[in-house]
Design a protein around this motif. Structure first.
Motif, short mmCIF file in Angstrom:
data_model
loop_
_atom_site.label_atom_id
_atom_site.label_comp_id
_atom_site.label_asym_id
_atom_site.label_seq_id
_atom_site.Cartn_x
_atom_site.Cartn_y
_atom_site.Cartn_z
N TRP A 284 0.83 -1.21 0.00
CA TRP A 284 0.00 0.00 0.00
C TRP A 284 0.86 1.26 0.00
CZ3 TRP A 284 -4.84 0.14 -1.34
CH2 TRP A 284 -5.57 1.30 -1.12
N ASN A 285 2.04 1.20 0.63
CA ASN A 285 2.93 2.35 0.66
C ASN A 285 3.53 2.64 -0.71
OD1 ASN A 285 2.58 2.95 3.35
ND2 ASN A 285 4.29 1.70 4.02
N ILE A 286 3.67 1.63 -1.56
CA ILE A 286 4.18 1.87 -2.91
C ILE A 286 3.26 2.85 -3.64
CG2 ILE A 286 4.54 0.79 -5.17
CD1 ILE A 286 5.54 -1.68 -3.68
N THR A 287 1.95 2.67 -3.50
CA THR A 287 1.02 3.57 -4.18
C THR A 287 1.09 4.97 -3.60
OG1 THR A 287 -0.82 2.97 -2.72
CG2 THR A 287 -0.53 1.66 -4.71
N ASN A 288 1.26 5.06 -2.30
CA ASN A 288 1.35 6.38 -1.67
C ASN A 288 2.65 7.10 -2.07
OD1 ASN A 288 -1.10 6.00 -0.40
ND2 ASN A 288 -0.17 5.16 1.43
N PHE A 289 3.76 6.36 -2.14
CA PHE A 289 5.02 6.97 -2.57
C PHE A 289 4.96 7.39 -4.03
CE2 PHE A 289 7.23 4.39 0.91
CZ PHE A 289 7.22 5.46 1.78
N THR A 290 4.31 6.58 -4.85
CA THR A 290 4.16 6.94 -6.26
C THR A 290 3.39 8.23 -6.40
OG1 THR A 290 4.15 4.59 -6.85
CG2 THR A 290 3.36 6.13 -8.51
N PHE A 291 2.32 8.37 -5.63
CA PHE A 291 1.54 9.61 -5.67
C PHE A 291 2.36 10.78 -5.15
CE2 PHE A 291 -1.39 12.75 -3.95
CZ PHE A 291 -2.17 12.99 -5.07
N GLY A 292 3.10 10.58 -4.07
CA GLY A 292 3.92 11.65 -3.50
C GLY A 292 5.00 12.13 -4.46
N PHE A 293 5.71 11.20 -5.08
CA PHE A 293 6.73 11.59 -6.06
C PHE A 293 6.10 12.28 -7.27
CE2 PHE A 293 9.46 8.10 -4.18
CZ PHE A 293 10.31 8.98 -3.55
N GLY A 294 4.92 11.81 -7.67
CA GLY A 294 4.23 12.45 -8.79
C GLY A 294 3.82 13.87 -8.46
N LEU A 295 3.34 14.07 -7.23
CA LEU A 295 2.93 15.41 -6.81
C LEU A 295 4.12 16.35 -6.73
CD1 LEU A 295 0.49 17.07 -5.87
CD2 LEU A 295 1.03 16.37 -3.54
N VAL A 296 5.24 15.87 -6.18
CA VAL A 296 6.44 16.70 -6.10
C VAL A 296 6.94 17.04 -7.50
CG1 VAL A 296 8.88 16.66 -5.42
CG2 VAL A 296 7.12 15.92 -3.82
N SER A 297 6.95 16.05 -8.39
CA SER A 297 7.39 16.29 -9.76
C SER A 297 6.48 17.28 -10.47
CB SER A 297 7.42 14.96 -10.52
OG SER A 297 7.75 15.15 -11.85
N PHE A 298 5.19 17.18 -10.26
CA PHE A 298 4.23 18.09 -10.87
C PHE A 298 4.45 19.52 -10.39
CE2 PHE A 298 0.05 20.08 -11.31
CZ PHE A 298 -0.23 19.80 -12.64
#
Length: 81
Positions: free
Chosen positions: A49-63
């Motif tokens: 479940w943390n993989i999905t949260n980290f993916t979203f977090g990195f995507g948000l930072v990148s955006f």
């Protein structure tokens, strides 16, 4: 440099979308419905479940970095005044 901002915006949006797709795939693997979301979160291992949260977090930072890079000249003029 303007193209680099667009690349970060695109990759951030792609990572945030991938995060949502990952959560949908986890949800459908348990054959549950929307009323059982907390049970699915509890049944899913935390590292998965943390993989999905980290993916979203990195995507948000990148955006956000892409937006800052794309509008850098405009932001510099606003701060300068």
């Amino acid at each position: 440099m303007n193209k680099l901002g667009l690349i970060f915006i695109f990759s951030g949006a792609l990572l945030m979308g991938l995060s949502g797709l990952e959560k949908i795939l986890i949800f459908t693997s348990f054959n549950g419905n929307a009323h059982q979301m907390q049970a699915i979160i509890d049944l899913t291992p935390s590292y998965l479940w943390n993989i999905t949260n980290f993916t979203f977090g990195f995507g948000l930072v990148s955006f956000i970095l892409g937006l800052i890079n794309f509008f850098r000249k405009y932001l510099y003029q606003v701060i300068k005044q």
